[in-house]
Design an enzyme around this catalytic site. Structure first.
Site, mmCIF file in Angstrom:
data_model
loop_
_atom_site.group_PDB
_atom_site.id
_atom_site.type_symbol
_atom_site.label_atom_id
_atom_site.label_comp_id
_atom_site.label_asym_id
_atom_site.label_seq_id
_atom_site.Cartn_x
_atom_site.Cartn_y
_atom_site.Cartn_z
ATOM 1 N N HIS A 54 1.197 -1.432 -0.111
ATOM 2 C CA HIS A 54 -0.371 -0.170 -0.025
ATOM 3 C C HIS A 54 1.177 1.475 -0.234
ATOM 4 C CE1 HIS A 54 0.954 -0.406 4.212
ATOM 5 N NE2 HIS A 54 0.236 0.945 4.586
ATOM 6 N N ASP A 58 5.496 4.075 4.990
ATOM 7 C CA ASP A 58 6.764 3.749 5.984
ATOM 8 C C ASP A 58 6.510 2.386 5.280
ATOM 9 O OD1 ASP A 58 3.780 3.241 6.432
ATOM 10 O OD2 ASP A 58 4.052 1.754 8.135
ATOM 11 N N ASP A 129 -0.039 -4.162 5.890
ATOM 12 C CA ASP A 129 -0.976 -3.976 7.416
ATOM 13 C C ASP A 129 -2.079 -4.102 7.304
ATOM 14 O OD1 ASP A 129 1.195 -2.245 7.931
ATOM 15 O OD2 ASP A 129 0.773 -0.442 7.598
ATOM 16 N N HIS A 167 4.691 -4.927 10.529
ATOM 17 C CA HIS A 167 4.814 -4.061 12.155
ATOM 18 C C HIS A 167 4.953 -5.400 12.826
ATOM 19 C CE1 HIS A 167 4.291 0.198 10.516
ATOM 20 N NE2 HIS A 167 3.560 -0.318 10.096
HETATM 21 FE FE FE Z 1 2.692 1.444 8.382
HETATM 22 ZN ZN ZN Z 2 0.202 1.489 6.560
#
Ligand code: FE
Ligand code: ZN
Length: 237
Positions: A54, A58, A129, A167
C-alpha cells in the site's frame, strides 16, 4: 531450497521481507533502503522485484535509495497507481506474480487503505498493514465491513501458511487481545511466548496462520459487527 525469506527490521517497528527463489529476489515493501541494501549484500543477491502492499510512506519511502543501486520491477495495485511510485506491473485481485519458481496471487485486502493488497505465495502470505500478529491495521480509509471481509479472505488460506506482516506491534496487540478473550488458553500461552521473544529482542513476525485463527480476536470475530466493536475498542486501548 526453492524458497528463502529474510525478515528485515526497518525504521522503528516496520518489517520488510526478501523473498528469494531460483535466483530471483523480491522485496516486499520498502520502509527504508539501508537495512535492505545491507541484507542484499550479505546474501549476495540482486534486487529484481519490489512488491508494494500500500501507499503509506513507511512502506514506500525506501524505494529511491534502492533504485539508486538496483533496477527492480515495481509491482503494486493498479487501482492505487495514482498514489504509488511508478509501477512497472500494475496488478488486480486474482493476478498472479512469479518470483523465481514461485507463483503468488494478489488478494485485495482493503480496509486500512482502500486498494491495499496482500501477496499469497504457497506457505507464505505478505499482509502489509491488513493482518498483523494478534492484530490488524487501523481502518483509515475503508469501512469496518470491508476490513472484516478482507481478513476473512486471509483466514481461508491454508492454516500452515506463515503470515509476514508489516509491523512489530505484537506485544501491544497481545495485551489488548487478553481483554477480549481472557479465558482463551491458546492466547494465554501465546502472550507468554510474545513477552519472552520481545524481551529477547526477537521478532514475533512471521506467525503461523493457524495460531492467528486460534488467538487473533480480529480474525475470530464472528461477523462484521463484532469485528467493528473489537476494532473500535482497540483504537481506544
Ligand atoms: Fe505501516
Ligand atoms: Zn500503513
Amino acid at each position: 531450497m526453492t524458497l528463502e525469506i529474510i525478515t528485515i527490521p526497518c525504521r522503528t517497528n516496520n518489517y520488510a521481507f526478501l523473498l528469494h527463489s531460483n535466483g530471483t529476489t523480491a522485496l516486499i515493501d520498502a520502509p527504508e533502503a539501508g537495512p535492505v541494501l545491507k541484507a542484499l549484500k550479505e546474501k549476495g543477491w540482486s534486487l529484481d522485484m519490489v512488491l508494494l502492499t500500500h501507499h503509506h510512506p513507511d512502506h514506500i519511502d525506501g524505494l529511491p535509495g534502492l533504485l539508486a543501486e538496483y533496477t527492480p520491477k515495481i509491482i503494486g495495485a493498479a487501482k492505487d497507481a495514482h498514489r504509488l511510485p511508478r509501477l512497472d506491473i500494475a496488478v488486480n485481485e486474482g493476478d498472479e506474480i512469479e518470483v523465481g519458481s514461485l507463483t503468488g496471487r494478489v488478494i485485495d485486502v482493503s480496509g486500512h487503505t482502500v486498494n491495499h493488497i496482500a501477496f499469497a505465495f504457497p506457505g507464505a502470505v505478505f499482509t502489509g498493514d491488513s493482518l498483523f500478529a494478534l492484530g490488524c491495521g487501523r481502518v483509515f480509509e475503508g469501512s469496518m465491513e470491508m476490513m472484516h471481509e478482507s481478513l476473512q479472505k486471509l483466514a481461508v488460506l491454508p492454516p500452515d501458511t506463515m503470515v509476514y506482516s508489516g509491523h512489530e506491534y505484537t506485544l501491544a496487540n497481545a495485551k489488548f487481545s487478553l481483554t477480549i478473550e481472557p479465558d482463551n488458553a491458546a492466547l494465554q500461552v501465546r502472550v507468554k511466548d510474545v513477552e519472552r521473544l520481545r524481551t529477547a529482542g526477537i521478532p514475533t513476525v512471521p506467525s503461523l496462520l493457524s495460531l492467528e485463527l486460534a488467538t487473533n480476536p480480529f480474525l475470530r470475530a464472528k461477523d462484521a459487527a463484532e469485528f467493528a466493536r473489537i476494532r473500535q475498542a482497540k483504537d481506544k486501548f
